[in-house]
Design an enzyme around this catalytic site. Structure first.
Site, PDB file in Angstrom:
ATOM      1  N   ASP A 145      57.366  37.681  40.023  1.00 17.89           N
ATOM      2  CA  ASP A 145      56.388  38.087  41.029  1.00 17.89           C
ATOM      3  C   ASP A 145      57.075  38.993  42.047  1.00 17.89           C
ATOM      4  OD1 ASP A 145      54.246  36.646  40.029  1.00 17.89           O
ATOM      5  OD2 ASP A 145      54.415  34.997  41.453  1.00 17.89           O
TER       6      ASP A 145
ATOM      7  N   ARG B 253      53.551  44.495  35.506  1.00 19.51           N
ATOM      8  CA  ARG B 253      52.257  44.138  36.107  1.00 19.51           C
ATOM      9  C   ARG B 253      52.033  45.055  37.316  1.00 19.51           C
ATOM     10  NH1 ARG B 253      52.404  38.551  38.885  1.00 19.51           N
ATOM     11  NH2 ARG B 253      52.389  37.768  36.758  1.00 19.51           N
TER      12      ARG B 253
ATOM     13  N   GLY C 245      48.876  44.537  45.858  1.00 21.60           N
ATOM     14  CA  GLY C 245      49.851  44.043  46.838  1.00 21.60           C
ATOM     15  C   GLY C 245      49.161  43.130  47.840  1.00 21.60           C
TER      16      GLY C 245
ATOM     17  N   THR D   7      44.073  43.175  38.454  1.00 21.32           N
ATOM     18  CA  THR D   7      43.095  43.482  39.484  1.00 21.32           C
ATOM     19  C   THR D   7      41.753  42.862  39.123  1.00 21.32           C
ATOM     20  OG1 THR D   7      41.991  45.265  40.708  1.00 21.32           O
ATOM     21  CG2 THR D   7      42.475  45.704  38.388  1.00 21.32           C
ATOM     22  N   HIS D   8      40.962  42.583  40.184  1.00 20.36           N
ATOM     23  CA  HIS D   8      39.574  42.134  39.944  1.00 20.36           C
ATOM     24  C   HIS D   8      38.614  43.242  40.292  1.00 20.36           C
ATOM     25  CE1 HIS D   8      42.146  38.841  41.414  1.00 20.36           C
ATOM     26  NE2 HIS D   8      41.665  38.214  40.355  1.00 20.36           N
TER      27      HIS D   8
ATOM     28  N   ARG E 182      46.849  34.028  51.250  1.00 20.59           N
ATOM     29  CA  ARG E 182      46.757  35.404  50.745  1.00 20.59           C
ATOM     30  C   ARG E 182      45.403  35.637  50.070  1.00 20.59           C
ATOM     31  NH1 ARG E 182      52.174  34.373  49.854  1.00 20.59           N
ATOM     32  NH2 ARG E 182      51.923  33.884  47.654  1.00 20.59           N
ATOM     33  N   ARG E 183      44.897  34.596  49.377  1.00 16.63           N
ATOM     34  CA  ARG E 183      43.573  34.740  48.726  1.00 16.63           C
ATOM     35  C   ARG E 183      42.485  34.861  49.791  1.00 16.63           C
ATOM     36  NH1 ARG E 183      47.215  34.789  45.535  1.00 16.63           N
ATOM     37  NH2 ARG E 183      46.976  36.926  46.191  1.00 16.63           N
TER      38      ARG E 183
END
Ligand SMILES: Cc1cc2nc3c(=O)[nH]c(=O)nc-3n(C[C@H](O)[C@H](O)[C@H](O)COP(=O)(O)OP(=O)(O)OC[C@H]3O[C@@H](n4cnc5c(N)ncnc54)[C@H](O)[C@@H]3O)c2cc1C
Length: 306
Positions: free
Chosen positions: A132, A182, A186, A224-225, A286-287
């Site tokens: 990560d 990946r 960020g 990514t979403h 972070r989410r």
């Protein structure tokens, strides 16, 4: 503005104590985290595999400050890899590792040694490892450790963050044969001197970086979403003639699960990033910062407890 406040709170031990001990947090965490134990990680892996999805498992924890903690994290990954293998789930799986959890901030040789142990255990059971990427102060050290790990474990994956101004150059360096990279936007709070600040600039950088990776010789992992970036990713796969097994989409556990299923149903390789373990605070914050609307989960959980 709200994003900055939440990301600042992610580094506050006072807020952490408050959130981590609040009874309503459990309901919010459950949406984004598979559970506390190795068994929970296995259960989530099994369920996702049944839906045609691959996984990368993250044992939650970061910013370790003493060697004993780093040792415990290494041991946890080795245990997880053994359990995945025993359950017949290790082939094609991946584990995501934060070097800060292995002591990078106080001893990067220790972090390298422990990452090497994890890579060895992973390669014995047919699982890959991805490092990560954390805040920009760790980028050089992480890429140095990646280079060393790839000597013995060439499948070790890198993460590059499109918000960093340096990332296009890093993509060029890493778009080499066999290199798993990946690409994400960020997730940390970064100063303007090193990172694009507006969503538009970050998205444009993501597309430039994606072009480099998808036209290169490595194995791009588009994390990514963002519906627009997913569409562009699928377009680039056609332009650059990449078969579904020559790149993958990646998304986070609990976020847009219907999109995971849709892409897998169309034949794309989709890998879900599955966090588990007790140290969920930094990850959850972070989410929340990515989508402050997620704060309504907190509000709902709180009001349902009244
Ligand atoms: C597999 C994977 C691995 C990652 N690894 C790293 C890493 O190593 N280092 C790092 O810095 N970052 C990492 N990230 C996080 C990443 O940098 C972004 O912060 C995160 O993915 C949100 O960006 P986005 O591309 O989804 O776009 P956004 O513009 O943030 O989101 C696009 C859409 O996705 C949905 N969405 C996005 N985030 C959320 C959320 N939290 N809750 C609900 N819906 C949401 C919403 O519908 C939103 O409109 C990773 C992300 C993924 C998917």
């Amino acid at each position: 503005m709200l994003r900055s406040v939440i990301l600042a709170a992610a580094r506050s031990s006072r807020v952490e104590r408050l959130v981590a001990t609040a009874p309503f947090s459990r309901d919010v965490v459950r949406r984004f985290v598979a559970g506390a134990t190795t068994d929970d990680a296995l259960r989530a892996t099994r369920e996702l595999a049944a839906g045609g999805l691959a996984v990368t498992l993250d044992h939650l924890g970061e910013d370790t400050v003493i060697p004993e903690q780093a040792t415990a994290v290494r041991d946890e990954y080795v245990t997880l890899l053994g359990a995945l293998s025993a359950a017949g789930l290790s082939a094609g799986a991946d584990v995501s590792v934060k070097l800060s959890a292995l002591g990078q901030k106080f001893d990067d040789q220790l972090a390298y040694d422990y990452a090497q142990s994890i890579c060895r255990a992973a390669s014995e059971v047919g699982t890959t490892v991805t490092l990560d990427m954390e805040d920009h102060t760790t980028t050089d050290s992480t890429l140095d450790i990646l280079t060393k790990l790839r000597t013995d474990f060439p499948t070790t994956g890198a993460v590059l963050q499109a918000y960093l101004r340096r990332t296009e150059a890093d993509c060029r360096e890493l778009a080499t044969a066999g290199s798993r990279v990946r690409l994400c936007k960020g997730a940390y709070k970064e100063p303007e001197s090193v990172a694009f600040q507006s969503a538009l600039e970050v998205d444009k950088s993501y597309v430039r970086c994606m072009n480099i990776l998808m036209s290169g010789e490595g194995y791009p992992m588009l994390a990514t979403h963002d519906p627009r970036l997913i569409t562009i990713g699928a377009d680039r796969a056609r332009w650059f003639d990449r078969a579904p097994e020559e790149f993958e989409f990646q998304m986070l556990y609990g976020i847009r699960p219907e999109e995971h299923a849709r892409l897998a149903g169309e034949g794309y390789t989709v890998r879900v990033y599955v966090p588990y373990g007790g140290q969920w605070y930094g990850y959850l914050m972070r989410r929340l910062a990515e989508r402050p609307a997620n704060l309504t989960f907190f509000a709902r959980a709180l009001s349902s407890k009244k």
